[in-house]
Scaffold this active site. Structure first.
Site, PDB file in Angstrom:
ATOM      1  N   HIS A 178      -0.736   3.141   2.893  1.00 31.55           N
ATOM      2  CA  HIS A 178      -1.253   1.815   2.530  1.00 31.55           C
ATOM      3  C   HIS A 178      -0.636   0.731   3.418  1.00 31.55           C
ATOM      4  O   HIS A 178      -1.329  -0.170   3.875  1.00 31.55           O
ATOM      5  CB  HIS A 178      -0.955   1.512   1.051  1.00 31.55           C
TER       6      HIS A 178
ATOM      7  N   TYR B 289      -5.747  -4.461  -5.096  1.00 31.61           N
ATOM      8  CA  TYR B 289      -5.736  -3.495  -6.211  1.00 31.61           C
ATOM      9  C   TYR B 289      -6.781  -3.766  -7.300  1.00 31.61           C
ATOM     10  O   TYR B 289      -7.373  -2.812  -7.825  1.00 31.61           O
ATOM     11  CB  TYR B 289      -4.318  -3.362  -6.799  1.00 31.61           C
TER      12      TYR B 289
ATOM     13  N   GLU C 296       5.366  -0.401  -1.661  1.00 30.64           N
ATOM     14  CA  GLU C 296       4.786  -0.975  -0.436  1.00 30.64           C
ATOM     15  C   GLU C 296       5.551  -2.238  -0.034  1.00 30.64           C
ATOM     16  O   GLU C 296       5.808  -2.469   1.149  1.00 30.64           O
ATOM     17  CB  GLU C 296       3.284  -1.238  -0.661  1.00 30.64           C
TER      18      GLU C 296
HETATM   19  C1  HEM Z   1      -3.539   3.359  -7.821  1.00 24.63           C
HETATM   20  C2  HEM Z   1      -4.285   3.053  -6.753  1.00 24.63           C
HETATM   21  C3  HEM Z   1      -4.416   3.900  -5.515  1.00 24.63           C
HETATM   22  C4  HEM Z   1      -4.247   5.248  -5.315  1.00 24.63           C
HETATM   23  C5  HEM Z   1      -3.869   6.312  -6.341  1.00 24.63           C
HETATM   24  C6  HEM Z   1      -4.503   5.508  -3.917  1.00 24.63           C
HETATM   25  C7  HEM Z   1      -4.428   6.752  -3.314  1.00 24.63           C
HETATM   26  C8  HEM Z   1      -4.531   6.988  -1.959  1.00 24.63           C
HETATM   27  C9  HEM Z   1      -4.343   8.284  -1.322  1.00 24.63           C
HETATM   28  C10 HEM Z   1      -4.030   9.595  -2.031  1.00 24.63           C
HETATM   29  C11 HEM Z   1      -4.489   8.100   0.008  1.00 24.63           C
HETATM   30  C12 HEM Z   1      -4.376   9.173   1.113  1.00 24.63           C
HETATM   31  C13 HEM Z   1      -2.957   9.210   1.631  1.00 24.63           C
HETATM   32  C14 HEM Z   1      -2.810  10.295   2.696  1.00 24.63           C
HETATM   33  O1  HEM Z   1      -3.068  10.021   3.872  1.00 24.63           O
HETATM   34  O2  HEM Z   1      -2.455  11.400   2.319  1.00 24.63           O
HETATM   35  C15 HEM Z   1      -4.788   6.697   0.213  1.00 24.63           C
HETATM   36  C16 HEM Z   1      -5.048   6.130   1.442  1.00 24.63           C
HETATM   37  C17 HEM Z   1      -5.586   4.877   1.590  1.00 24.63           C
HETATM   38  N1  HEM Z   1      -5.772   3.952   0.597  1.00 24.63           N
HETATM   39 FE1  HEM Z   1      -5.269   4.141  -1.332  1.00 24.63          FE
HETATM   40  N2  HEM Z   1      -4.835   4.332  -3.296  1.00 24.63           N
HETATM   41  C18 HEM Z   1      -4.793   3.342  -4.241  1.00 24.63           C
HETATM   42  C19 HEM Z   1      -5.067   2.018  -4.020  1.00 24.63           C
HETATM   43  C20 HEM Z   1      -5.594   1.517  -2.863  1.00 24.63           C
HETATM   44  C21 HEM Z   1      -6.048   0.154  -2.673  1.00 24.63           C
HETATM   45  C22 HEM Z   1      -5.966  -0.960  -3.697  1.00 24.63           C
HETATM   46  C23 HEM Z   1      -6.540   0.087  -1.405  1.00 24.63           C
HETATM   47  C24 HEM Z   1      -7.168  -1.126  -0.745  1.00 24.63           C
HETATM   48  C25 HEM Z   1      -8.405  -1.424  -0.892  1.00 24.63           C
HETATM   49  C26 HEM Z   1      -6.375   1.387  -0.797  1.00 24.63           C
HETATM   50  C27 HEM Z   1      -6.714   1.699   0.499  1.00 24.63           C
HETATM   51  C28 HEM Z   1      -6.353   2.849   1.151  1.00 24.63           C
HETATM   52  C29 HEM Z   1      -6.544   3.062   2.575  1.00 24.63           C
HETATM   53  C30 HEM Z   1      -7.169   2.062   3.556  1.00 24.63           C
HETATM   54  C31 HEM Z   1      -6.070   4.337   2.857  1.00 24.63           C
HETATM   55  C32 HEM Z   1      -6.100   5.064   4.200  1.00 24.63           C
HETATM   56  C33 HEM Z   1      -7.415   5.781   4.266  1.00 24.63           C
HETATM   57  C34 HEM Z   1      -7.827   6.173   5.653  1.00 24.63           C
HETATM   58  O3  HEM Z   1      -7.150   7.003   6.261  1.00 24.63           O
HETATM   59  O4  HEM Z   1      -8.857   5.635   6.073  1.00 24.63           O
HETATM   60  N3  HEM Z   1      -5.808   2.227  -1.707  1.00 24.63           N
HETATM   61  N4  HEM Z   1      -4.791   6.038  -1.000  1.00 24.63           N
END
Ligand code: HEM
Length: 148
Positions: free
Chosen positions: A87, A97, A139
């Site tokens: 993130h 969020y 973060e």
């Molecule tokens: C409780 C809330 C959230 C959970 C459980 C979550 C979970 C995850 C997970 C499991 C990944 C993959 C990590 C990896 O590379 O192994 C990820 C990546 C990411 N998350 Fe979240 N996330 C949450 C909230 C958010 C929010 C609020 C945003 C923004 C809009 C966001 C944006 C992203 C982005 C941009 C990536 C990278 C994806 C990519 O490679 O394109 N996430 N998140």
């Protein structure tokens, strides 16, 4: 400090694990459809990882792991660290969020339909924010470390 989840919320969230096991990917695909209506948020994501299905799979796995371990968060420490780092690397901010909550909870309802009632959605809403606050805290700490 976020208040701990109530035993009732924990029990409801855990009871949804079998449905998440079966339908998690449909839920995260639907969630991203809703989320990407916002162009600024869509731009944060690597679209290749969306199109290959990798990111919806990663999120579905994370949600399932959370449902199973919501009473044993220590099991998720490494996964949470990895999410927080990703993130920070992609520029996710605390103010993003609410949009994910607003996309995820209706996506659960869209896919699971009558199998979920308001009690389940409220429990997931609480559980979402509980995890969100943990991520936001990590973060912030990572950003401060990187800026130092
Ligand atoms: C409780 C809330 C959230 C959970 C459980 C979550 C979970 C995850 C997970 C499991 C990944 C993959 C990590 C990896 O590379 O192994 C990820 C990546 C990411 N998350 Fe979240 N996330 C949450 C909230 C958010 C929010 C609020 C945003 C923004 C809009 C966001 C944006 C992203 C982005 C941009 C990536 C990278 C994806 C990519 O490679 O394109 N996430 N998140």
């Amino acid at each position: 400090m976020t208040a701990p989840l109530s035993p009732e919320t924990i029990a409801i969230v855990k009871s949804t694990a079998p449905a998440l096991q079966r339908h998690g990917l449909a839920i995260t695909n639907r969630m991203y459809e809703r989320l990407f209506a916002d162009a600024e948020i869509k731009a944060l994501f690597d679209q290749a990882a969306q199109e290959s299905g990798e990111q919806p799979k990663r999120l579905a796995a994370a949600i399932l792991a959370y449902a199973k371990n919501v009473d044993n968060l220590g099991a998720l420490t490494q996964a949470v660290e990895r999410m927080a780092q990703r993130h920070v690397d992609t520029g996710v901010k605390p103010e993003h969020y609410p949009a994910v909550a607003t996309a995820l909870l209706p996506a659960i309802k869209d896919v699971l339909g009558d199998a979920v009632d308001q009690r389940v959605l409220d429990a997931w809403g609480e559980a979402y924010w509980f995890l969100a606050h943990i991520l936001i805290g990590k973060e912030k700490a990572l950003c401060q470390r990187e800026a130092a």
